[in-house]
Design an enzyme around this catalytic site. Structure first.
Site, PDB file in Angstrom:
ATOM      1  CG  MET A   1      -2.138  -1.012   1.183  1.00 40.17           C
ATOM      2  SD  MET A   1      -2.818  -1.457  -0.261  1.00 40.17           S
ATOM      3  CE  MET A   1      -3.602  -2.743  -0.192  1.00 40.17           C
ATOM      4  CB  CYS A   2       4.483   2.060  -0.031  1.00 41.71           C
ATOM      5  SG  CYS A   2       4.786   1.800   1.883  1.00 41.71           S
ATOM      6  CG  HIS A   3       0.838   6.661  -2.026  1.00 43.28           C
ATOM      7  ND1 HIS A   3       0.442   6.546  -0.586  1.00 43.28           N
ATOM      8  CD2 HIS A   3      -0.206   6.656  -2.706  1.00 43.28           C
ATOM      9  CE1 HIS A   3      -0.827   6.471  -0.480  1.00 43.28           C
ATOM     10  NE2 HIS A   3      -1.323   6.661  -1.807  1.00 43.28           N
TER      11      HIS A   3
ATOM     12  CG  MET B   1       5.779   2.795   5.256  1.00 39.10           C
ATOM     13  SD  MET B   1       5.841   1.381   6.678  1.00 39.10           S
ATOM     14  CE  MET B   1       6.639   0.059   5.997  1.00 39.10           C
ATOM     15  CD  GLU B   2       9.278   5.453   1.086  1.00 42.84           C
ATOM     16  OE1 GLU B   2       8.216   5.251   0.215  1.00 42.84           O
ATOM     17  OE2 GLU B   2       8.717   5.919   2.496  1.00 42.84           O
TER      18      GLU B   2
ATOM     19  CG  ASP C   1      23.713 -12.134   1.528  1.00 44.99           C
ATOM     20  OD1 ASP C   1      23.614 -13.455   1.247  1.00 44.99           O
ATOM     21  OD2 ASP C   1      24.177 -11.470   0.389  1.00 44.99           O
TER      22      ASP C   1
END
Length: 155
Positions: free
Chosen positions: A73-75, A111-112, A126
């Site tokens: 749902m992120c733009h 969110m970014e 990793d």
């Protein structure tokens, strides 16, 4: 009322077209706990896969830039800046990752910033997993955000 649910109860992307463009900034943090030997090898640049923190820096920036492709749902936003900082804690054997994301737009960059620290931590994992499978990624959270209708936030 949940903003990501339509009148039929299905998921939707929020319409932000009526919002004003403003400068928005978010800072997020994460930790990755590692073995003492792993921490020293990261610090000294002695990992076979290369300079762990340089690669994690680039991965974190890419994580911020690609947030809308992995969080449903992120733009897609106009990300105007992203920077990461790595703080090595030798007493407790962890690397703290800080990400600052900045945009000029109609919705925030929380969110970014959170994606950025998460991807950077996963990249460290990793690159070090061959010698340390007991690493733990923890404490992923938003530290602060500025701009937008909801105002400023500080953890």
């Amino acid at each position: 009322m949940l903003t990501h649910i339509n009148e039929k109860g299905y998921a939707k992307m929020v319409d932000i077209s009526e919002k004003d463009d403003t400068v928005r900034c978010a800072v997020a943090s994460a930790k990755i706990h590692v073995a003492e030997e792993t921490l020293q090898r990261v610090k000294n640049g002695d990992m076979k896969k290369g300079d762990v923190l340089s690669v994690a820096q680039i991965a974190g920036i890419m994580g911020a830039k690609n947030t809308s492709t992995i969080i449903p749902m992120c733009h897609q936003i106009n990300l105007v800046g992203c920077d990461l900082e790595f703080n090595i804690n030798e007493d407790e054997n962890y690397i703290e990752i800080l990400s600052t994301a900045k945009s000029m737009g109609k919705t925030g960059v929380e969110m970014e910033a959170l994606s950025s620290v998460s991807i950077a931590a996963l990249t460290i994992y990793d690159m070090c997993k061959a010698i340390d499978k007991r690493m733990v990624i923890s404490d992923i959270h938003l530290l602060e955000k500025t701009g937008g209708k909801s105002g400023d936030f500080k953890f």
